[in-house]
Design an enzyme around this catalytic site. Structure first.
Site: not given
Lengths: 500, 519
Positions: B153, B157
């Site tokens: 993640c 991001v």
């Protein structure tokens, strides 16, 4: 008998140095230069082990390290049993750390205790785009609704939280106010922070300082009546019940354990700790920060101790007693005498089976040094050790109190290095974690998980040492290790040779 | 003193001794600020009620004890199914420690995987340098034949572009220009581990078929009679893939298993550590484009992969983790239809034996109510089998199941009289399941290791089928696919049923008139 004990110290040193050179050869030049600083052979009399530590791991190598979230949620906060710890962010981190450290506790899970549950805000794409603060506020409301007996809430930030700039502190303040000053602790332990889980320990300690200690109310103060013999166990995570087999000794020597940090711990115990007369610290790496803070702010002394193996236990009981009056000192001696027959019996049984066996360790926290004494009590020798996330002061303690001349030292060892070292040195036992366990067992080397005690334990205290000794014997002397090579591989069968 | 050198007591016994019991009681009474036991009992009872269930199901943002993991885990699982392949996760390193531990705890096997160890500076400046250095180090140290890149993640991001990063790394000499570095973006905040499996597998196939990120011409399909088989994210991959190979060989079908991780999660202990073992060869991965058809054993693990394959001119078929007689029939008949090969006598005999076993035992299962949870395909396969046995799969819950899955499950229930009162619960977690088990009790629960908390709290006996199974050993070695796999599932269910019967009838002089030796 291992290879190591048949050689002189000079030979061992030469071999270890050669080994280090050999593993470095495989890396690109820049990487070899960086890794070289983390590998060394210990020289007796030196103040540390001569390796760099607490530096970034190198991309693309198989490091054993975890992250700040693992240090905060997985180690420090997770075991506080009557609080609910939200893994704030995507679902994975909470899932992988769910119940995996075996922090034993007593309580009614799901009602007044939450240690083996996984609470998450389960971030979706929209939460990344629009931010997760509103979601967090609602998560807290829903927790209050469904778990009215929770004593507090912590918010363990996963990577995206810091990157998208969510204000979890503000949410915590607002919600705490809404729920009558309830303890709600935001912890900025995003996984990308720092170089390992070690920073997570520090961040977690700071969060306790800022969001628990600094908010203690007069009501929580009133709950507690001090005595002169109050101590707190700091840095024991009660893996397989370690803190319990430690606590029982402290109570037997007349001390009153007012708090356990954080295995089987509760919010009330955290809050009571500033009333302790002495903080006794087992895992220095994870909780020296809060111990130092309590010393500065509340004037509470702290002392390190080591409850692995009778030699270190005796030393530690006396050291702890030295902070108190004769009553405690005498009681400590009585405890030592009381358990001596048990220790004699354990050693009489297991030492003959383990004498002269060699061990290589690679673990986190305190174990790369603390367990060395326990092995020595059984006549075994630790010939290589290193820390996943140790700092320079850990290596100082290791050099000054634990390792012998010529010990191979490897900081933040890579999978590649560890495999080559073990392959060449052929120790009788390797002690490390789940990711290493099966690699070495495939190689035919006995192994014990020294994070989780391989689902056994406790290993701390006198009761724990009996289990430790039994387990090491079980690992090394298991008949299975004689079966790793098929018999027809050892010597060619004459009849077949003739037939060819 | 409780401890004893002759008979060492560990945590199972040690803490039951009076000294420890007294110590723990004192701790609770003096230091824990514990709630009044009457209040704990009251809340405990309340948490079993329909009122609590309603509150629990009203939950919108909080997830408690989910039965799913995140995308990158699935990507690692798919990647190790290729010959000499090192999974490389672009992002922070702690994630990789978690994936390796998670897979190792289930399979009791080493799991090799590296990361680009991104930290704060990479969060600010991007992870390109981590990729450049990381690929060079992995390539030199672990001598892989392929490095399969996925993300966490964090990398998603901050928006790192894998295609561009890998190109730049190759230009900087991290790995040779021709070296295979397929990639997939696998953000942990989208989907679950089954999505990650799908994305990584598609990434690898796309790499080989569509010109290796523009560095080579796209492959031209020359149709052959071969069949591609994709297992999906499967905790039984070791036993299942081997069973599938046996079936293919019995039928005389030429096949390629795409992402064959049956050997790497089952290496022998013989003095050597094999970091890479078995796996789909890279040549087979390329040649898979020519196959006549691709069969996916799990629809929800191949939602993107199958359309991609189909767009290259092959037939594609998806199953839902077939378990039992009719699901295996369907699987074999589809194989036969696609390949023109007959279903051999041996398999027919195996079918007959499974039917025989079900007939012998169905009296003990008929009418029993079950709750099932797990990945969407597995839930479907198990529910099919239970209906076939005359059992009622009353609650079927999948945290990573969606609306379409729910409809499919409900259609399955509607197809059988035993499915009359059965319901599918997409997007729900194991705390929802807890309420279901208290308010609408069932006889047995089927799911992974985490279900043991449900078994403890609700008294519903757990049959462990799913991923992960951490607290029982070696289940992954036994297939659940094919007629023989069905037999394994049947035996597992029956063993638990008989164990319960024995447990409920073993009180001497009271209930043991039914403590039978013949059942």
């Amino acid at each position: 008998m291992s290879l190591a004990s048949t050689q002189s110290v000079a030979e061992i040193k030469a071999r270890n140095k050669e080994l280090i050179d050999e593993v470095l050869k495989v890396y690109p030049e820049k990487t070899a230069k960086r890794r070289a600083k983390h590998l060394n052979v210990h020289e007796a009399g030196k103040s540390d082990c001569g390796v760099k530590s607490n530096l970034k791991s190198i991309p693309g190598v198989m490091t054993i390290r975890g992250c700040a979230y693992a240090g905060s949620k997985g180690v420090v906060w997770g075991p506080i049993k009557d609080m609910i710890h939200i893994s704030h962010g995507p679902v994975g981190c909470g899932q992988y750390s769910w119940g995996s450290r075996r922090n034993y506790y007593v309580g009614t899970t799901g009602i007044d205790t939450f240690g083996t549950m996984q609470f998450t805000s389960d971030f979706q794409e929209k939460d990344i785009v629009f931010g997760g603060d509103k979601k967090l506020a609602k998560v807290i409301d829903e927790i209050q609704d469904l778990f009215p007996l929770n004593r507090g809430i912590s918010i363990q930030s996963e990577c995206p939280i810091g990157l998208i700039g969510d204000d979890i502190e503000a949410v915590s303040r607002v919600k705490s106010k809404e729920y009558n000053g309830k303890t709600i602790v935001p912890v900025r332990c995003e996984g990308f922070r720092g170089v390992s889980q070690s920073l997570g320990h520090h961040i977690a300690n700071d969060a306790i300082r800022d969001w628990v200690f600094d908010k203690i109310t007069s009501e929580t103060e009133r709950r507690f009546e001090p005595t002169p013999y109050d101590v707190a166990i700091i840095g024991d995570y009660n893996i397989g019940g370690d803190a319990w087999s430690s606590r029982i000794l402290l109570e037997e020597m007349g001390l009153r354990v007012i708090a356990q940090w954080s295995g089987d711990g509760s919010l009330a115990e955290l809050e009571a700790t500033p009333k302790a007369k002495l903080n006794i610290l087992h895992c220095y790496r994870s909780m020296n920060y809060i111990s130092r803070h309590m010393e500065e702010k509340f004037g509470i002394p702290w002392c390190e101790y080591n409850f692995f193996g009778p030699s270190k236990i005796v030393e530690s009981l006396r050291k702890i007693a030295s902070f108190f009056d004769d009553k405690i000192k005498e009681a400590a001696e009585r405890v030592i005498v009381k358990y001596q027959p048990l220790m004699d019996a354990v050693i009489a049984k297991y030492r003959p089976r383990l004498e002269g066996k060699s061990v290589m360790l690679f673990v986190g926290g305190l174990r790369p040094r603390h367990v060395i004494g326990a092995y020595e009590d059984l006549g075994m020798e630790v010939i290589g050790t290193g820390y996943e996330f140790g700092h320079n002061d850990d290596y100082q303690r290791t050099a000054q109190h634990y390792v012998k001349d010529g010990t191979l030292i490897y900081d933040d060892v890579t999978g590649y290095e560890f495999e080559r070292f073990v392959e060449k040195i052929q120790p009788d036992l390797v002690g490390s974690g789940i990711k290493e366990k099966y690699v070495f067992q495939k190689m035919g080397v006995p192994f014990r998980q020294m994070h989780s005690w391989d689902y056994s334990g406790p290993y701390h205290g006198y009761d724990g040492f009996a289990i430790f000794a039994r387990d090491m014997d079980m690992a090394i002397n298991s008949p299975i290790w004689k079966k790793t090579r098929a018999p027809w591989k050892d010597a060619p069968r004459p009849s077949l040779m003739a037939a060819e | 003193m409780t401890q004893n050198a002759e008979n060492v007591l560990d945590h199972f016994e040690l803490f039951r001794g009076p000294e420890y019991q007294q110590m723990l009681a004192n701790k609770r009474a003096l230091f824990e600020n514990a709630h009044d036991p009457a209040e704990v009992a009251r809340i405990r009872e309340w948490a079993k009620t329909p009122e609590y269930r309603e509150k629990n199901f009203e939950r919108e943002e909080l997830t408690i004890n989910p039965a799913k993991a995140c995308q990158p885990l699935g990507a690692v699982f798919a990647s190790v199914g290729f010959e000499g392949t090192l999974p490389f996760v672009h992002g922070s390193q702690g994630c990789v420690a978690y994936y390796r531990s998670h897979l190792s705890r289930h399979f009791k096997e080493p799991t090799s995987c590296v990361s680009s160890s991104m930290t704060e500076d990479a969060a600010v400046f991007g992870g390109l340098n981590n990729m450049i250095d990381g690929l060079a180090n992995s390539y030199n140290m672990y001598k892989p034949k392929m490095i399969s890149v996925s993300t966490t993640c964090m990398a998603e991001v901050i928006g790192d572009d894998l295609n561009a990063f890998i190109k730049t790394s190759k230009e900087k000499g991290s790995v040779p220009a021709k070296f295979d570095v397929p990639f997939a973006h696998t953000p942990a905040f989208v989907g679950s581990h089954v999505t990650g499996y799908d994305n990584a597998l598609k990434g690898i196939i796309e790499h080989f078929w569509d010109g290796k990120s523009g560095s080579e011409p796209k492959l031209e399909r020359e149709p052959s009679d071969k069949i591609n088989f994709i297992g999906g994210f499967d905790g039984y991959t070791v036993g299942n893939i081997r069973e599938i190979k046996r079936i293919f060989e019995l039928m005389g079908i030429r096949y390629t298993i795409l992402a064959d991780n049956s050997d790497v999660f089952d290496t022998p202990t013989d003095g050597e550590f094999r970091m890479y073992d078995g796996g789909t060869t890279l040549k087979d991965a390329s040649d898979a484009i020519h196959a006549k058809a691709t069969i996916s054993m799990q629809q929800y693990c191949t939602e993107k992969t199958l359309p991609f394959i189909e767009s290259h001119g092959q037939q594609v078929v998806a199953f839902n983790h077939p378990v039992g007689v009719s699901a295996t029939d369907d699987f074999l008949m589809t194989l036969s239809r696609i390949t023109g090969k007959a279903i051999p006598k041996v398999l027919e005999q195996e079918r007959g034996r499974l039917v025989d076993a079900m007939a012998d035992s169905s009296a003990h299962i008929h009418g029993k109510k079950f709750a099932i949870y797990g990945d969407p395909d597995l839930c479907y396969g198990l529910a099919t089998f239970l209906l076939e046995l005359g059992a009622e799969p009353t609650h079927v819950l999948s945290t990573n199941g969606n609306k379409a899955w729910e409809e499919k499950m409900q259609a399955l229930f509607a197809s059988s009289q035993f499915g009359k009162d059965c319901h599918a619960y997409p997007g729900k977690d194991l705390w929802h399941m807890r309420s279901l088990l208290f308010t609408e009790p069932v006889d047995f629960l089927i799911g992974n290791t985490y279900g043991k908390y449900l078994e403890r709290d609700t008294g519903t006996p757990l049959i462990r089928i799913g991923f992960p199974v951490f607290d029982r050993h070696h289940h992954h070695r036994y297939p659940v696919w094919g007629y023989q796999g069905g037999m394994n599932v049947l035996v597992k269910i029956l063993d638990r049923i008989f164990e319960e019967i024995d447990k409920n009838t073993n009180v001497v002089g009271k209930t043991d008139y039914s403590f039978d030796i013949i059942r």
